[in-house]
Write an enzyme that holds these catalytic residues in place. Sequence first.
Site, PDB file in Angstrom:
ATOM      1  N   HIS A   1      -4.765  -1.319  -5.256  1.00 47.81           N
ATOM      2  CA  HIS A   1      -5.333  -0.257  -4.419  1.00 47.81           C
ATOM      3  C   HIS A   1      -6.145   0.652  -5.313  1.00 47.81           C
ATOM      4  CE1 HIS A   1      -2.032  -1.870  -1.996  1.00 47.81           C
ATOM      5  NE2 HIS A   1      -2.885  -1.655  -1.007  1.00 47.81           N
TER       6      HIS A   1
ATOM      7  N   CYS B   1       0.809  -1.215   0.000  1.00 50.23           N
ATOM      8  CA  CYS B   1       0.000   0.000   0.000  1.00 50.23           C
ATOM      9  C   CYS B   1       0.848   1.274   0.000  1.00 50.23           C
ATOM     10  CB  CYS B   1      -0.974   0.021   1.176  1.00 50.23           C
ATOM     11  SG  CYS B   1      -1.190  -1.537   2.002  1.00 50.23           S
TER      12      CYS B   1
ATOM     13  N   LYS C   1     -12.242  -4.965   6.959  1.00 46.73           N
ATOM     14  CA  LYS C   1     -12.049  -5.778   5.745  1.00 46.73           C
ATOM     15  C   LYS C   1     -13.264  -6.651   5.492  1.00 46.73           C
ATOM     16  CE  LYS C   1      -8.234  -8.152   7.196  1.00 46.73           C
ATOM     17  NZ  LYS C   1      -7.039  -8.971   6.991  1.00 46.73           N
TER      18      LYS C   1
ATOM     19  N   HIS D   1      -8.354  -1.490  -0.623  1.00 45.47           N
ATOM     20  CA  HIS D   1      -7.276  -2.480  -0.838  1.00 45.47           C
ATOM     21  C   HIS D   1      -7.969  -3.781  -1.217  1.00 45.47           C
ATOM     22  CE1 HIS D   1      -4.411  -0.402   2.180  1.00 45.47           C
ATOM     23  NE2 HIS D   1      -5.562   0.236   2.323  1.00 45.47           N
TER      24      HIS D   1
ATOM     25  N   ARG E   1       6.678 -11.222   5.438  1.00 43.02           N
ATOM     26  CA  ARG E   1       6.078 -11.067   6.765  1.00 43.02           C
ATOM     27  C   ARG E   1       6.716 -12.040   7.728  1.00 43.02           C
ATOM     28  NH1 ARG E   1      -0.407 -10.242   5.474  1.00 43.02           N
ATOM     29  NH2 ARG E   1      -0.045  -8.488   4.066  1.00 43.02           N
TER      30      ARG E   1
ATOM     31  N   GLN F   1       1.389 -11.113  -3.567  1.00 42.70           N
ATOM     32  CA  GLN F   1      -0.035 -10.756  -3.562  1.00 42.70           C
ATOM     33  C   GLN F   1      -0.514 -10.389  -4.958  1.00 42.70           C
ATOM     34  OE1 GLN F   1      -1.695  -7.917  -0.878  1.00 42.70           O
ATOM     35  NE2 GLN F   1      -0.410  -8.555   0.851  1.00 42.70           N
TER      36      GLN F   1
ATOM     37  N   ASP G   1      -2.350  -7.930  -5.803  1.00 44.84           N
ATOM     38  CA  ASP G   1      -2.792  -6.768  -5.034  1.00 44.84           C
ATOM     39  C   ASP G   1      -3.291  -5.642  -5.933  1.00 44.84           C
ATOM     40  OD1 ASP G   1      -3.248  -5.339  -2.773  1.00 44.84           O
ATOM     41  OD2 ASP G   1      -1.146  -4.872  -2.332  1.00 44.84           O
TER      42      ASP G   1
END
Length: 583
Positions: free
Chosen positions: A327, A276, A411, A457, A305, A323, A325
């Site tokens: 945004h 992000c 979420k 997200h 992580r 990910q 991912d």
Amino acid sequence: MINIKENEKLSILNHSCAHLLAQAVSHLYPDAKFWVGPVISEGFYYDMDLGDVTLKEEDLEKIEREMKKVSKDGKRIVRHELTKEEALEKFKNDPYKIDLIENMPEGEVIFCYTQGDFTDLCRGPHVDTVKECKYFKLLKFSGSYYKGDANNKVLQRIYGVCFPTEEELQEYLNELEEMKQRDHRKIGKEQEIFMNHELVGAGMPLWLPNGAIIRKQLENYIYEKEQKMGYQHVYTPCVGTVNLYKTSGHWDHYKEDMFTAMKIDDEEFVLRPMNCPHHMLVYKNKLHSYRDLPIRIGEFATDFRYEASGAVKGLERVRCMCQNDAHLFVTPEQIGEEFKKVVDLILAVYKDFGIKNYKFRLSLRDPEDKTKYFDDDEMWNQAENKLREVLNSLNIPYFEAIGEAAFYGPKLDVEVKPAVGPEVTLSTCQLDFLLPRRFELNYIDQNGEKQTPVVIHRAIFGTFDRFTAFLIEETKGIYPLWLAPTQVNIIPVNMEYHAKYSEQILHLLQEKGYRVTLDARNEKLSYKMRESVMKKIPVTVILGQKEVDENLISYREFGSEETITVTKEEFLKYIEKRMEEKK
Ligand code: TSB
Ligand code: ZN
């Protein structure tokens, strides 16, 4: 799969069975000392010090036999109360129990349970007699550090499970076996999908060529869908300065999940746990008008992580993940519509992959937890209410989970129930009023005034890692044609006469972009056919004299005993059609 810890009756039974295990061990190994024997979601275990004895597979059977004997004997399980002094005296020869007792508060009543010749320190409750622990199975054993500390002695941990009836036990054991067969770590190794190496580190899988093919297909699949929806993909580095994460708030609320920082010159860097912050900066690179929104920044982005070493598992829970991912930068008015598009995309993808068993979870913050969540009640109320409103308008059923939110906002997570085993969280779609504020993002509204956008997200597959683990277990490694690492395997009936035609067919299919192998070994046809099936290759082509003479192709589909003979054109059409089947 039933969670034994969550079922009170089963929990008591399994706890009693742990005592039965300890009793049997005390008969067979008189010097054994016992640490703790808790109930877990899969049954129970007991940690014990067996001195110099290292357990072997056959010892489990021996212990089981002794447990059966004790159970049959049918002694009552009786509870006693002791004072701390009495307990210290009673267990004076057992340093592990003394450790437990000494850590109990002064004046607290200490409970013990006795069954025949065996007494254990325990809060209980237990079943009435050992007879009730009749249908059990010892599952495995392993070493475990005393108190989980690697500096301490290694104790032996024996795992088991107990049910009230033979049928229930059998059903559970069957399910365990099915889980073992489907385990993506087992199939992943057999099919050379991924590997791990201690020199790279735990939770850091290496994707092998076959795995890379599957991943690439998943990437292409979702990229195409996202492109059609107006997403713009970027590439950004998987490190950032500590200051980047201080700006975002990760440093205050997510640090425990991150790798420690490294210093280069005078600056501190950290491996990113999320993308992000980078995407916020991509947005900020330009001035934006309300007419530009929504702006959808996507990336197949690698994150790191800190997951506990005991928690990492194959591709499902990793420390280095990729990910799927994005945004989405939207105006407040666009939240509902944009959220709906994400949910629709999730549903479309699940339909393609035949995923039917899933639940939506509205993940909320725990208002008591000041460290894990950004502290701004007003912001949280606004975000949580808005998300609830959106979900209600979408008319999708969901359940709420306190304490599962991201630090920056609530979420919508999708929990998918696999064929066997516990649920996994795959997709997520999250509402964030915080990061755009922290990064001072803005756009110019209709009146020429600066406004702060809202960020959504979202990750549809979640990570390619976890999704692939799921896919392997769902399909048992039998992939649809479009995903299969090898799609077609060609076997010439006779290497001398049919190899040349086989090579022609190989090139024909390769030129069309298919992933094809030619088994040119001097082995028997039946042997090669068997191996093709064992490798779960979707289509096996068999070329003999008839095929050579008449320019034909004969093939067998995985799972079928029937051989079909067609012209080359018909074969190409057939393959093309099967490529469209996603499930
Ligand atoms: C969606 N910032 C958001 C992103 O923009 C984010 O990181 N969300 S997340 O923390 O929920 O992670 C997204 C998905 O990654 C999760 O839904 C889950 O499917 C997957 N995931 C999380 N941790 C792991 C892990 N350790 N191994 C494999 N996949 C993981
Ligand atoms: Zn994010």
